[in-house]
Motif scaffolding. Structure first.
Motif, PDB file in Angstrom:
ATOM      1  N   LYS A  45       0.838  -1.204   0.000  1.00  0.00           N
ATOM      2  CA  LYS A  45       0.000   0.000   0.000  1.00  0.00           C
ATOM      3  C   LYS A  45       0.869   1.249   0.000  1.00  0.00           C
ATOM      4  O   LYS A  45       0.598   2.208  -0.742  1.00  0.00           O
ATOM      5  N   LEU A  46       1.937   1.244   0.791  1.00  0.00           N
ATOM      6  CA  LEU A  46       2.840   2.388   0.821  1.00  0.00           C
ATOM      7  C   LEU A  46       3.538   2.551  -0.520  1.00  0.00           C
ATOM      8  O   LEU A  46       3.697   3.684  -1.017  1.00  0.00           O
ATOM      9  N   ALA A  47       3.953   1.449  -1.133  1.00  0.00           N
ATOM     10  CA  ALA A  47       4.599   1.515  -2.450  1.00  0.00           C
ATOM     11  C   ALA A  47       3.652   2.145  -3.473  1.00  0.00           C
ATOM     12  O   ALA A  47       4.070   2.971  -4.300  1.00  0.00           O
ATOM     13  N   LYS A  48       2.385   1.777  -3.405  1.00  0.00           N
ATOM     14  CA  LYS A  48       1.407   2.348  -4.337  1.00  0.00           C
ATOM     15  C   LYS A  48       1.262   3.851  -4.119  1.00  0.00           C
ATOM     16  O   LYS A  48       1.147   4.625  -5.085  1.00  0.00           O
ATOM     17  N   GLN A  49       1.291   4.271  -2.873  1.00  0.00           N
ATOM     18  CA  GLN A  49       1.184   5.696  -2.562  1.00  0.00           C
ATOM     19  C   GLN A  49       2.399   6.473  -3.056  1.00  0.00           C
ATOM     20  O   GLN A  49       2.282   7.640  -3.452  1.00  0.00           O
ATOM     21  N   LEU A  50       3.562   5.828  -3.017  1.00  0.00           N
ATOM     22  CA  LEU A  50       4.805   6.508  -3.382  1.00  0.00           C
ATOM     23  C   LEU A  50       5.121   6.452  -4.875  1.00  0.00           C
ATOM     24  O   LEU A  50       5.981   7.208  -5.352  1.00  0.00           O
ATOM     25  N   THR A  51       4.455   5.565  -5.613  1.00  0.00           N
ATOM     26  CA  THR A  51       4.759   5.381  -7.032  1.00  0.00           C
ATOM     27  C   THR A  51       4.693   6.705  -7.797  1.00  0.00           C
ATOM     28  O   THR A  51       3.755   7.481  -7.649  1.00  0.00           O
ATOM     29  N   ASP A  52       5.738   6.938  -8.589  1.00  0.00           N
ATOM     30  CA  ASP A  52       5.857   8.132  -9.445  1.00  0.00           C
ATOM     31  C   ASP A  52       6.031   9.430  -8.663  1.00  0.00           C
ATOM     32  O   ASP A  52       5.838  10.526  -9.221  1.00  0.00           O
ATOM     33  N   LEU A  77       8.253  -1.073  -5.536  1.00  0.00           N
ATOM     34  CA  LEU A  77       8.249   0.132  -6.371  1.00  0.00           C
ATOM     35  C   LEU A  77       8.683  -0.163  -7.812  1.00  0.00           C
ATOM     36  O   LEU A  77       8.370   0.609  -8.724  1.00  0.00           O
ATOM     37  N   LEU A  78       9.387  -1.270  -8.018  1.00  0.00           N
ATOM     38  CA  LEU A  78       9.808  -1.632  -9.378  1.00  0.00           C
ATOM     39  C   LEU A  78       8.674  -2.280 -10.174  1.00  0.00           C
ATOM     40  O   LEU A  78       8.698  -2.258 -11.409  1.00  0.00           O
ATOM     41  N   GLU A  79       7.720  -2.863  -9.500  1.00  0.00           N
ATOM     42  CA  GLU A  79       6.703  -3.655 -10.194  1.00  0.00           C
ATOM     43  C   GLU A  79       5.866  -2.859 -11.201  1.00  0.00           C
ATOM     44  O   GLU A  79       5.563  -3.375 -12.272  1.00  0.00           O
ATOM     45  N   PRO A  80       5.453  -1.626 -10.912  1.00  0.00           N
ATOM     46  CA  PRO A  80       4.611  -0.916 -11.890  1.00  0.00           C
ATOM     47  C   PRO A  80       5.376  -0.177 -12.987  1.00  0.00           C
ATOM     48  O   PRO A  80       4.741   0.487 -13.817  1.00  0.00           O
ATOM     49  N   VAL A  81       6.707  -0.263 -13.023  1.00  0.00           N
ATOM     50  CA  VAL A  81       7.470   0.436 -14.063  1.00  0.00           C
ATOM     51  C   VAL A  81       7.022  -0.064 -15.429  1.00  0.00           C
ATOM     52  O   VAL A  81       7.057  -1.272 -15.707  1.00  0.00           O
ATOM     53  N   ARG A  82       6.629   0.825 -16.305  1.00  0.00           N
ATOM     54  CA  ARG A  82       5.977   0.432 -17.560  1.00  0.00           C
ATOM     55  C   ARG A  82       6.952   0.154 -18.698  1.00  0.00           C
ATOM     56  O   ARG A  82       6.646  -0.625 -19.600  1.00  0.00           O
ATOM     57  N   ASP A  83       8.107   0.786 -18.689  1.00  0.00           N
ATOM     58  CA  ASP A  83       9.071   0.605 -19.779  1.00  0.00           C
ATOM     59  C   ASP A  83       9.968  -0.591 -19.486  1.00  0.00           C
ATOM     60  O   ASP A  83      10.589  -0.655 -18.413  1.00  0.00           O
ATOM     61  N   TYR A  84      10.056  -1.520 -20.430  1.00  0.00           N
ATOM     62  CA  TYR A  84      10.812  -2.754 -20.190  1.00  0.00           C
ATOM     63  C   TYR A  84      12.287  -2.473 -19.913  1.00  0.00           C
ATOM     64  O   TYR A  84      12.857  -3.009 -18.955  1.00  0.00           O
ATOM     65  N   GLY A  85      12.920  -1.653 -20.719  1.00  0.00           N
ATOM     66  CA  GLY A  85      14.338  -1.364 -20.533  1.00  0.00           C
ATOM     67  C   GLY A  85      14.616  -0.720 -19.187  1.00  0.00           C
ATOM     68  O   GLY A  85      15.588  -1.073 -18.507  1.00  0.00           O
ATOM     69  N   THR A  86      13.755   0.199 -18.789  1.00  0.00           N
ATOM     70  CA  THR A  86      13.919   0.856 -17.501  1.00  0.00           C
ATOM     71  C   THR A  86      13.723  -0.134 -16.360  1.00  0.00           C
ATOM     72  O   THR A  86      14.491  -0.153 -15.387  1.00  0.00           O
ATOM     73  N   ALA A  87      12.697  -0.988 -16.480  1.00  0.00           N
ATOM     74  CA  ALA A  87      12.420  -1.974 -15.436  1.00  0.00           C
ATOM     75  C   ALA A  87      13.558  -2.977 -15.308  1.00  0.00           C
ATOM     76  O   ALA A  87      13.959  -3.342 -14.192  1.00  0.00           O
ATOM     77  N   LEU A  88      14.085  -3.424 -16.437  1.00  0.00           N
ATOM     78  CA  LEU A  88      15.177  -4.399 -16.404  1.00  0.00           C
ATOM     79  C   LEU A  88      16.425  -3.787 -15.787  1.00  0.00           C
ATOM     80  O   LEU A  88      17.082  -4.407 -14.931  1.00  0.00           O
ATOM     81  N   ALA A  89      16.762  -2.571 -16.191  1.00  0.00           N
ATOM     82  CA  ALA A  89      17.954  -1.911 -15.653  1.00  0.00           C
ATOM     83  C   ALA A  89      17.813  -1.694 -14.150  1.00  0.00           C
ATOM     84  O   ALA A  89      18.765  -1.906 -13.382  1.00  0.00           O
ATOM     85  N   ALA A  90      16.640  -1.280 -13.705  1.00  0.00           N
ATOM     86  CA  ALA A  90      16.422  -1.045 -12.287  1.00  0.00           C
ATOM     87  C   ALA A  90      16.482  -2.351 -11.499  1.00  0.00           C
ATOM     88  O   ALA A  90      17.014  -2.394 -10.382  1.00  0.00           O
ATOM     89  N   THR A  91      15.964  -3.431 -12.081  1.00  0.00           N
ATOM     90  CA  THR A  91      16.020  -4.737 -11.419  1.00  0.00           C
ATOM     91  C   THR A  91      17.458  -5.217 -11.295  1.00  0.00           C
ATOM     92  O   THR A  91      17.878  -5.706 -10.233  1.00  0.00           O
ATOM     93  N   GLU A  92      18.229  -5.092 -12.350  1.00  0.00           N
ATOM     94  CA  GLU A  92      19.618  -5.551 -12.327  1.00  0.00           C
ATOM     95  C   GLU A  92      20.465  -4.703 -11.389  1.00  0.00           C
ATOM     96  O   GLU A  92      21.412  -5.210 -10.771  1.00  0.00           O
ATOM     97  N   ARG A  93      20.125  -3.460 -11.251  1.00  0.00           N
ATOM     98  CA  ARG A  93      20.847  -2.612 -10.303  1.00  0.00           C
ATOM     99  C   ARG A  93      20.536  -3.017  -8.868  1.00  0.00           C
ATOM    100  O   ARG A  93      21.397  -2.962  -7.984  1.00  0.00           O
ATOM    101  N   PHE A  94      19.310  -3.465  -8.631  1.00  0.00           N
ATOM    102  CA  PHE A  94      18.854  -3.799  -7.287  1.00  0.00           C
ATOM    103  C   PHE A  94      19.281  -5.198  -6.841  1.00  0.00           C
ATOM    104  O   PHE A  94      19.588  -5.424  -5.665  1.00  0.00           O
ATOM    105  N   LEU A  95      19.312  -6.161  -7.747  1.00  0.00           N
ATOM    106  CA  LEU A  95      19.537  -7.562  -7.383  1.00  0.00           C
ATOM    107  C   LEU A  95      20.783  -7.805  -6.530  1.00  0.00           C
ATOM    108  O   LEU A  95      20.732  -8.620  -5.591  1.00  0.00           O
TER     109      LEU A  95
END
Length: 239
Positions: A45-52, A77-95
């Motif tokens: 719920k907090l992640a949804k509030q903070l998104t964007d 916070l990564l789950e709703p990212v709409r752009d694939y390249g952005t989501a992948l880069a953010a995931t790889e940075r976080f892992l």
């Protein structure tokens, strides 16, 4: 940073101290003092509030985090990212900063489901990582997205080829094969009948499959008969 302090204060405002004791016991790889005690629905719920929001943008750039809940919030916070390249880069940075099974297994950017062919390249990279939870995440993505219409039998070989002494990697390998038995039995069963897996993963796969509601009773009975007993294993090691 002011943004980090604000978000951390929001997390502590949601703290449940009894849940902190319970949840920290489920994650033995984490020091208890790094678990605040916030239930997952409240984190989402907090992640949804903070998104964007600007606060979220600053938060996901500020790695590493200290608390488990900060990592979990980051993942959500990564789950709703709409752009694939952005989501992948953010995931790889976080892992590389993921340090427990609970965060590892809890998230996947929704856009990944729309880019399965491209995602396989990243999955192969994750499976060959020297980071425990990066490998686990890669197996989890194969289990999440590639055991239905996108399944290919070679993916079973990818998971079987992982050699690790890490419990949280091998548990995910067993979980993957147990799920494959439910969803792709014709392809998965020979890995057990022909004893292609290491003994620990073989037996743990059978255990998890027998516990699964998705495996029919008659198949469970057949799987029980495939268990490799420790005495037999000892004899084989001395041949």
């Amino acid at each position: 940073m002011q943004e980090m302090d604000v978000i951390r204060a929001q997390l502590f405002a949601l703290q449940d101290k009894e849940y902190q004791i319970f949840n920290s016991r489920l994650m033995p790889t984490l020091p208890p003092e790094t678990v605040i005690g916030v239930r997952v629905p409240l984190l989402r719920k907090l992640a949804k509030q903070l998104t964007d929001t600007p606060e979220a943008e600053v938060f996901v750039q500020d790695l590493p985090h200290f608390y488990y809940e900060e990592n979990a919030l980051h993942a959500f916070l990564l789950e709703p990212v709409r752009d694939y390249g952005t989501a992948l880069a953010a995931t790889e940075r976080f892992l590389p900063y993921v340090d427990n099974w609970a965060v590892c297994d809890s998230f996947s950017p929704k856009v990944f489901a729309q880019h399965k062919p491209e995602l396989l390249t990243a999955i192969r990279r994750w499976l060959s990582s020297d980071q425990v939870y990066t490998v686990r995440y890669g197996i989890g993505m194969l289990m999440r997205y590639y055991l239905d219409d996108a399944f290919r039998s070679e993916y079973l070989a990818w998971v079987a080829a992982i050699h690790s002494e890490e419990y949280y990697v091998n548990m995910m390998r067993a979980w993957y094969f147990a799920t494959a038995l439910a969803k792709q039995p014709a392809a998965a069963l020979p890995w057990l009948t022909e004893k292609r897996l290491d003994v620990w993963t073989h037996n743990k796969t059978i255990q998890k499959a027998v516990e699964s509601y998705r495996i029919p009773p008659e198949q469970k009975q057949a799987l029980r008969a495939l268990r490799i007993r420790s005495q037999k294993l000892c004899e084989e090691r001395h041949v």
